[in-house]
Design an enzyme around this catalytic site. Structure first.
Site, short mmCIF file in Angstrom:
data_model
loop_
_atom_site.label_atom_id
_atom_site.label_comp_id
_atom_site.label_asym_id
_atom_site.label_seq_id
_atom_site.Cartn_x
_atom_site.Cartn_y
_atom_site.Cartn_z
CG ASN A 10 -1.74 1.20 1.41
OD1 ASN A 10 -1.76 2.05 0.53
ND2 ASN A 10 -2.44 1.30 2.53
CD1 TRP A 11 3.42 0.95 -2.72
CD2 TRP A 11 3.29 1.89 -4.76
NE1 TRP A 11 4.02 0.10 -3.62
CE2 TRP A 11 3.96 0.65 -4.88
CE3 TRP A 11 3.10 2.66 -5.90
CZ2 TRP A 11 4.43 0.17 -6.11
CZ3 TRP A 11 3.56 2.18 -7.12
CH2 TRP A 11 4.23 0.95 -7.21
CE LYS A 12 -0.16 3.01 4.85
NZ LYS A 12 -0.04 3.05 6.29
CG HIS A 96 -5.69 1.65 5.30
ND1 HIS A 96 -5.28 2.57 6.24
CD2 HIS A 96 -4.66 0.78 5.12
CE1 HIS A 96 -4.03 2.28 6.60
NE2 HIS A 96 -3.64 1.20 5.93
CD GLU A 98 -2.90 5.17 7.02
OE1 GLU A 98 -2.85 5.26 5.78
OE2 GLU A 98 -1.99 4.61 7.69
CD GLU A 168 -3.28 -2.68 7.17
OE1 GLU A 168 -2.19 -2.93 6.64
OE2 GLU A 168 -3.85 -1.59 7.03
N GLY A 174 2.65 2.01 10.84
CA GLY A 174 3.59 3.13 10.73
C GLY A 174 4.29 3.47 12.03
CB SER A 213 5.43 -2.14 11.81
OG SER A 213 5.03 -0.83 12.12
N GLY A 234 3.14 -1.28 4.21
CA GLY A 234 3.13 0.16 3.93
C GLY A 234 4.54 0.63 3.60
N GLY A 235 5.21 1.20 4.60
CA GLY A 235 6.52 1.83 4.40
C GLY A 235 7.50 1.03 3.56
P1 13P Z 1 3.25 0.21 7.62
O1 13P Z 1 3.79 -1.06 7.00
O2 13P Z 1 3.96 1.43 7.16
O3 13P Z 1 3.12 0.10 9.10
O4 13P Z 1 1.74 0.39 7.05
C1 13P Z 1 0.87 -0.67 7.14
C2 13P Z 1 -0.36 -0.35 6.39
O5 13P Z 1 -1.14 0.49 6.80
C3 13P Z 1 -0.61 -1.04 5.12
O6 13P Z 1 -1.89 -0.81 4.65
#
Ligand code: 13P
Length: 253
Positions: A10-12, A96, A98, A168, A174, A213, A234-235
């Site tokens: 997920n590149w957000k 998600h 967020e 999640e 994050g 993470s 994510g990251g």
């Molecule tokens: P991180 O891997 O940066 O913690 O993000 C997880 C995430 O929200 C994937 O959708």
């Protein structure tokens, strides 16, 4: 039941079009996929079409990070299921944390988004997860059951057959704080048990991803858990070498 591993990035809200296509090309170039995992990337809307074009003819799947539930109309800034399909997405992330916490996506809205995805044959990656306060209050499993119950309300097993679930935990996103493999397994097993309401066979087949993470140095242990079928990263999905290492996790299962 052997389920195919599924690793998603997920590149957000990161990357220009050029950066997204370069990242997609680097992931596509790596032929190393020793677990025969399905690989999914979810760029921003602005990069969706270019990334889909870049990975065309490869095994990499493309998702939008969200979708609106309406078909078209006066919904300024929203993007419809047909529009994300037109851009080349076959999958869509829905719910998600967020989106839930920053943009007000309620269970009811997510239920409509899931319906829109199913109607357009988009594969939803439906996210659930508890906050730290909910975990500390011992409410993890009840929160997740309620997110699943409300989000999936009204769908038949037949409609849900493509559904992917992502667990999640909000406190792990994050933050560098990953759920332990045992914590992930406990919740994944309870999600699978919950999904038995759609049939034992359905529950045995459904793909459940862990997100929060996930990193090159913890992916192996998390992926070794029996009910963890994949990761939503994510990251570390923003760096091709790291994401490729996670795709090639060593879980021996
Ligand atoms: P991180 O891997 O940066 O913690 O993000 C997880 C995430 O929200 C994937 O959708």
């Amino acid at each position: 039941m052997k389920r195919k591993p599924f690793i998603a990035g997920n590149w957000k809200m990161h990357n220009t079009i050029a950066e997204s296509t370069a990242l997609a090309a680097a992931i596509a170039k790596s032929k190393e996929n020793k677990n025969q995992a399905d690989i999914l990337v979810a760029p921003s809307y602005t990069s969706l079409a270019s990334v889909a074009q870049t990975v065309k003819g490869t095994k990499i799947l493309v998702a939008a990070q969200d979708v609106h539930f309406e078909e078209k109309g006066a919904f300024t800034s929203a993007v419809s299921p047909s529009q994300i399909k037109d851009a080349g997405a076959t999958h869509v992330i829905i719910g998600h944390s967020e989106r839930r916490s920053l943009f007000g996506d309620t269970d009811g809205i997510l239920n409509k988004k899931l319906a829109a995805a199913f109607k357009h044959n988009l594969v939803p990656v439906f996210c659930v997860g508890e906050t730290l306060a909910e975990r500390e209050a011992g409410k993890t499993l009840s929160v997740i059951e309620s997110q699943l119950g409300n989000g999936l309300a009204g769908f038949t097993a037949e409609q849900l057959k493509t559904l992917i679930i992502a667990y999640e935990p909000v406190w792990a996103i994050g933050t560098g704080k990953t759920a332990t493999p045992q914590q992930a397994q406990e919740v994944h097993a309870s999600i699978r048990k919950y999904m038995e309401k759609y049939g034992k066979d359905f529950a045995a087949k459904i793909i459940i991803l862990y997100g929060g993470s996930v990193k090159t140095d913890n992916a192996d242990a998390i992926m070794a858990e029996p009910d963890v079928d994949g990761a939503l990263v994510g990251g570390q999905s923003l760096v091709a070498e790291q994401f490729i290492r996670i795709i090639n996790f060593n879980a021996n299962k």
